[in-house]
Design an enzyme around this catalytic site. Structure first.
Site, PDB file in Angstrom:
ATOM      1  N   THR A  19      42.614  -6.184  12.169  1.00 30.60           N
ATOM      2  CA  THR A  19      41.901  -6.803  11.035  1.00 30.60           C
ATOM      3  C   THR A  19      40.752  -5.876  10.634  1.00 30.60           C
ATOM      4  O   THR A  19      40.973  -4.952   9.857  1.00 30.60           O
ATOM      5  CB  THR A  19      41.382  -8.219  11.379  1.00 30.60           C
ATOM      6  OG1 THR A  19      40.622  -8.166  12.581  1.00 30.60           O
ATOM      7  CG2 THR A  19      42.532  -9.197  11.530  1.00 30.60           C
TER       8      THR A  19
ATOM      9  N   THR B 113      39.090 -11.821  15.927  1.00 30.98           N
ATOM     10  CA  THR B 113      39.748 -12.391  17.093  1.00 30.98           C
ATOM     11  C   THR B 113      40.307 -11.312  18.014  1.00 30.98           C
ATOM     12  O   THR B 113      40.857 -10.331  17.550  1.00 30.98           O
ATOM     13  CB  THR B 113      40.936 -13.237  16.607  1.00 30.98           C
ATOM     14  OG1 THR B 113      40.421 -14.311  15.848  1.00 30.98           O
ATOM     15  CG2 THR B 113      41.770 -13.760  17.739  1.00 30.98           C
TER      16      THR B 113
END
Lengths: 386, 386
Positions: free
Chosen positions: A148, A181
Site C-alpha cells: 500500500t 496494515t
C-alpha cells in the site's frame, strides 16, 4: 524457482494481477497456493477488538490447522463494512475455493487499505477468476501486489538442512497503522505439524512483529500466515523450525522498519535494569511511542532529557535517581544526570541505538524497533483518506 | 489594579525581568507574592516519577498548606541535574525567602525549559535580588516571563460575589511536553482554608489540565499553584470556590490548547457508551494520542476508520459491532459501519468535535482536549535541543 519469497520453497505457487482496486492502477490482488502434499498452517492476528471481515474468516479458517491458499487484496481493508463486508469476504473466499477445488474454510483471506469502503466486488470477482490460471513461480509479483504505502516489496528466504522457508510482507508498524496494515505470509517446504508451526510462529512474532512499533497504532487487519507444504520430505526439529521462522520474521520486520512511513532514522530502543521482561517492554514501548523523543531523533538531537521524561511515565519498576541512558553506546545520562559530552553525541547517521537502564536490580530486558517522527510521516498521513 | 491575571485579586504583587537564562533575551524570571492577610494554598504536580528539583521543593513547601510566594524561571527546567540541581533550587528558594522575610518552606519554586542543564546560578542570584524591589501590579509581565515555546501569554480572571480569582499559565500539554512544561498559578483574594483550596483545585484539574493531552508526553516539572490572600474578607462556599477555580482552569487550559505546539486544529474528543468514566477516559486518551488520527485531523480528513482502529485498542468496555462516531455532530459511522455522506463531512474549520459511542449500556463518559499533528509540531520539536 525463485531465489527468495513465498514461491521459493517447494510446493507453492502464486499469482498476482491488477484488479483495479488501487486508484494508482498498480497490482492489487494476489493468491498463494500450497500444492501439498501437506497443508499444515498457523496464523496470528491483530489484537484490535475492531477487526476486519477477512480477519474473522481467516481466524475460522485456521482453527483446524489446515490452509490450502491465502488470497490477498490491497487498496481496501474491507473493515467496518457491517454484514455486507462479511458477505463480500465470504464470497471472495468461496469463489477462489471453488476454482481451486478446496473447501472455503481451507482459504485464508487478507485485505489492506482504506477502512469503511465496500469492496468493489465486480473487480474482485474478475480478479479471482484470472488469478487461478496465472498460478506459477510468482512470489515477487505477489509481494508487490500487497503493497500500500510501502515503497519497496519485502521478501525473505531462510535455508534449512534440506528445506527452505520463504516469506513476503507489507506494512510499517506494530501490527500497525490503519492504512498500512501489516500482512505477512511465510511458506515452507518443511514437514511440520500445525502445533509445531503455531509454536514457532508465536515465539517469533513476539520478538519481531509484536515489537515493531512505528506509531503505536494497530490495524484492524493485521495477519501473519505460516504455511507448510512438506514437499521437501524433511521434518526439522522444533528448534530448527523456530530458528528459521525467527530469522525470516526478523528479516521481514527489519524491512518494514526501514520502509516505514516517512522514516529517516531506524531507532532500536532497549530497556534493562527493571524487574521483568514485561516491564522492560512497557518502558521501551512508552519511549518508542513518545512523539517528543521521536521528533528529537528526526532532528539527530541527543536530547536525553526527553528519554527520562518519557520513561518516567512507564509502568515499570525504576529508581528515578539512578536511570542511565546510552545513545549508540555512548553514555549521555548516568544516575539521572547528564554525562560529560552528552550534547555532542553524533546521531546524524540513519541508525540510532538507545539503551536505557532503569536502575533496578532485575533481569527484565526488552527491545522495540521504531522510527523517527518526520515531516514526511505527517505529510503521508494527512493527505485526504490517504 | 490589573483587569486580569495573578495581580488582579487583592493582596497579590508580582515582578518579572530578564535574567539572561533564555538565549532569546526575553524575560525569563518572575515571582508572585501573597501579601496576606492569609497565606493558604494548594498545589498539584506532575505524575511523572522523574521529577525536577523545584518540584521536590514545592511538594515539601505545600505540605503545611501555607505559601507566601512562588518564584519562576523559564529557559531551564533544572531537571535531571543530580544533587547540584537540588542545591541550586534550594539556594534560589532561600535567597528569595530571605529578601521577603519569610521561611524558605513558604516559597514555591517552578522551573521550565531544557532538561539536564545546570541553572546559571550567577544569573539566577542577580535576578532574585532585582525581583523583590520591582514587586507591584505586574501579573501580565510575569505571565510573559514564564513562556517557553508559548506564542502568547495566558491569563484569566473569574469574579465571585465580592471576591475574584485570577491566574496565569504556560505550556501546551497534559501536564505535558518536556520542553513546554505546564506551569499554572491561580490567585484569589477569597478567604479559604487549605483544605477548601485543595478540594477545589483537585476537582478542577481532573477535568481541565489532566484531560488536556497534546502529545501524551508528561513533563518532569508540571505544577499548578492556587494561592489565597483572604484580602477581600469574603469566604465563599466550597461550591462557589469550586466553580471559580474550575472556570479559571478551563480558561487557562483552553488557551494552552489553542497555543499548543504547531496546532492548526483544536480537537475535542468525547467518549460515551461504556461502563465507567475511567474507561471512557482511557478510550478518549487512546484516540487523542493516536498519530494517524491526529494527522487526519491536520488534513481535515473525516477518516473515521482511524477512529475505529484507535478505540479498538483502548482498555474500555465496548461492543465492536456497535460503535458510532460523530464529527461535528454529523454521524460518520453507525454500528461500526460508514454512514452515508461520511467522506464529505467538512472538517476545514479550526474546531473539530469528535463523539464516540462504544455501544455498551453504561454511564461512562469523558472528554479530552487535543490538537492535530502538524508539520510545525515536528519542526518545533526536532530542532536541536529546542
Amino acid at each position: 524457482m525463485s531465489t527468495t519469497g513465498i514461491t521459493a520453497p517447494a510446493g507453492f505457487t502464486a499469482a498476482a494481477l491488477t484488479a483495479g482496486i488501487k486508484p494508482s492502477g498498480n497490482p492489487d490482488m494476489a493468491v498463494v497456493v500450497n500444492n501439498g502434499p501437506e497443508f499444515n498452517a498457523a496464523a496470528v492476528f491483530t489484537r484490535n477488538r475492531v477487526v476486519a471481515s477477512p480477519v474473522k474468516l481467516s481466524r475460522k479458517a485456521i482453527e483446524d490447522g489446515q490452509i490450502h491458499a491465502v488470497i490477498f487484496n490491497a487498496g481496501n481493508a474491507n473493515a467496518c463494512n457491517g454484514s455486507q463486508g462479511d458477505k463480500d469476504a465470504a464470497e471472495t473466499q468461496q469463489r477462489i475455493a471453488d476454482l481451486l477445488g478446496v473447501q472455503p474454510t481451507d482459504v485464508g483471506v487478507c485485505s489492506t487499505g482504506l477502512i469503511g469502503e465496500l469492496l468493489p466486488m465486480d473487480k474482485i470477482r474478475a480478479g479471482v477468476d484470472k488469478l487461478v490460471p496465472a498460478l506459477g513461480d510468482n512470489g515477487s509479483a505477489a509481494a508487490e501486489a500487497i503493497m500500500t504505502t510501502d515503497l519497496v516489496k519485502k521478501e525473505t528466504l531462510v535455508k534449512g538442512a534440506g528445506w527452505t522457508l520463504g516469506g513476503m510482507g507489507k506494512g510499517v508498524g506494530m501490527m500497525s497503522p490503519s492504512l498500512a496494515t501489516m500482512l505477512v505470509c511465510l511458506t515452507t517446504d518443511a514437514s511440520a505439524t500445525p502445533e509445531m508451526l503455531d509454536t514457532a510462529l508465536r515465539a517469533a512474532s513476539k520478538v519481531t512483529f509484536d515489537t515493531l512499533d512505528i506509531d503505536g497504532s494497530t490495524s484492524t487487519n493485521d495477519t501473519v500466515f505460516l504455511l507448510a507444504s512438506g514437499a521437501s520430505g524433511v521434518t526439522p526439529s522444533q528448534e530448527e523450525l523456530n530458528a528459521a521462522v525467527l530469522e525470516a520474521s526478523e528479516d521481514i520486520a527489519r524491512q518494514m522498519q526501514a520502509d516505514a512511513e516517512g522514516v529517516t532514522k531506524r531507532v532500536v530502543v532497549t530497556v534493562e535494569g527493571t524487574s521483568t521482561d514485561e516491564q522492560a517492554l512497557n518502558a521501551a514501548r512508552t519511549l518508542a511511542r513518545d512523539n517528543l523523543f521521536k521528533c528529537a531523533m528526526f532532528g539527530s538531537d541527543p536530547n536525553w532529557g526527553r528519554v527520562l521524561a518519557a520513561v518516567g511515565m512507564a509502568d515499570a519498576d525504576m529508581d528515578p535517581d539512578h536511570i542511565s541512558v546510552y545513545f549508540n553506546d555512548q553514555p549521555v545520562c548516568i544516575d539521572t544526570t547528564g554525562a560529560p559530552g552528552a550534547r555532542e553525541v553524533d546521531l546524524s547517521g540513519p541508525d540510532i541505538d538507545v539503551l536505557v537502564n532503569l536502575g533496578v536490580e532485575g533481569p527484565g530486558r526488552a527491545t522495540v524497533r521504531t522510527t523517527d517522527l518526520s515531516h514526511d510521516y505527517v505529510h503521508i498521513n494527512s493527505a485526504y483518506s490517504s
